[in-house]
Design a protein around this motif. Sequence first.
Motif, PDB file in Angstrom:
ATOM      1  N   TYR B  88       0.841  -1.197   0.000  1.00  0.00           N
ATOM      2  CA  TYR B  88       0.000   0.000   0.000  1.00  0.00           C
ATOM      3  C   TYR B  88       0.872   1.242   0.000  1.00  0.00           C
ATOM      4  N   PHE B  89       0.508   2.182  -0.854  1.00  0.00           N
ATOM      5  CA  PHE B  89       1.238   3.438  -0.966  1.00  0.00           C
ATOM      6  C   PHE B  89       0.303   4.607  -0.686  1.00  0.00           C
ATOM      7  N   CYS B  90       0.737   5.510   0.172  1.00  0.00           N
ATOM      8  CA  CYS B  90       0.058   6.792   0.252  1.00  0.00           C
ATOM      9  C   CYS B  90       0.723   7.727  -0.757  1.00  0.00           C
ATOM     10  N   ALA B  91       0.014   8.756  -1.135  1.00  0.00           N
ATOM     11  CA  ALA B  91       0.539   9.710  -2.105  1.00  0.00           C
ATOM     12  C   ALA B  91      -0.109  11.061  -1.848  1.00  0.00           C
ATOM     13  N   ALA B  92       0.440  12.068  -2.492  1.00  0.00           N
ATOM     14  CA  ALA B  92      -0.091  13.421  -2.371  1.00  0.00           C
ATOM     15  C   ALA B  92       0.240  14.192  -3.630  1.00  0.00           C
ATOM     16  N   SER B  93      -0.613  15.170  -3.932  1.00  0.00           N
ATOM     17  CA  SER B  93      -0.320  16.041  -5.073  1.00  0.00           C
ATOM     18  C   SER B  93      -0.695  17.479  -4.716  1.00  0.00           C
ATOM     19  N   THR B  94      -0.071  18.415  -5.427  1.00  0.00           N
ATOM     20  CA  THR B  94      -0.298  19.826  -5.176  1.00  0.00           C
ATOM     21  C   THR B  94      -1.144  20.434  -6.286  1.00  0.00           C
ATOM     22  N   LYS B  95      -1.662  21.605  -6.017  1.00  0.00           N
ATOM     23  CA  LYS B  95      -2.365  22.350  -7.064  1.00  0.00           C
ATOM     24  C   LYS B  95      -1.360  22.694  -8.157  1.00  0.00           C
ATOM     25  N   GLY B  96      -1.852  22.794  -9.362  1.00  0.00           N
ATOM     26  CA  GLY B  96      -0.968  23.090 -10.481  1.00  0.00           C
ATOM     27  C   GLY B  96      -1.407  22.288 -11.680  1.00  0.00           C
ATOM     28  N   SER B  97      -0.777  22.534 -12.810  1.00  0.00           N
ATOM     29  CA  SER B  97      -1.262  21.907 -14.033  1.00  0.00           C
ATOM     30  C   SER B  97      -0.998  20.409 -14.062  1.00  0.00           C
ATOM     31  N   ALA B  98       0.159  19.969 -13.553  1.00  0.00           N
ATOM     32  CA  ALA B  98       0.537  18.568 -13.693  1.00  0.00           C
ATOM     33  C   ALA B  98      -0.159  17.664 -12.683  1.00  0.00           C
ATOM     34  N   ARG B  99      -0.277  18.094 -11.447  1.00  0.00           N
ATOM     35  CA  ARG B  99      -0.869  17.283 -10.375  1.00  0.00           C
ATOM     36  C   ARG B  99      -0.152  15.950 -10.239  1.00  0.00           C
TER      37      ARG B  99
END
Lengths: 112, 113
Positions: B88-99
């Motif tokens: 199991y992997f947690c992940a995160a992304s930021t605002k922006g075009s690529a995400r």
Amino acid sequence: DTGVSQDPRHKITKRGQNVTFRCDPISEHNRLYWYRQTLGQGPEFLTYFQNEAQLEKSRLLSDRFSAERPKGSFSTLEIQRTEQGDSAMYLCASSLQADTQYFGPGTRLTVL
Amino acid sequence: QQQVKQSPQSLIVQKGGISIINCAYENTAFDYFPWYQQFPGKGPALLIAIRPDVSEKKEGRFTISFNKSAKQFSLHIMDSQPGDSATYFCAASTKGSARQLTFGSGTQLTVLP
């Protein structure tokens, strides 16, 4: 149900050779991502396409790596002059909306 | 700033038990937090995701708990089954075009029958 497909699934090559991988995203998905995953680690972002435009590249993507998505559909990732450190699983993901990314099965590269 | 730290590295639980995996982040620009499940030889598959405007999200046996002030989030698997054995992997992304997603290092879960 046609998810993200990748070809080949496995590739063994000798150091110094060039290799090319293909990714076919889910139909109509305009966003396409390449990630690299080494053993025991989470995937690391390499590059991002929106339609045919390559909009983001990671510092991990050295000048030996090149990616294309010529018609905004399938994408290719080429590694030139492969090195043993390039051995990894190369994952492709696609998405329609900004957040939900669907991953393919990956291409496992072994550089001898 | 982009790192997501995940623990434990491995987890063994009995069938029917609760599996808990934790993640912590530093980058306050992260605004989307998915969890992925990966079986050997397969690509990661999205399990469940949360945004920081809610503290909990439940889908079936899977629940994400999110603590914005502590910059931590966790996955709870209720009534764990042998078929849940995976990484199991947690992940995160930021605002922006690529995400693009920033992943944790993974937790290998084994559910004993």
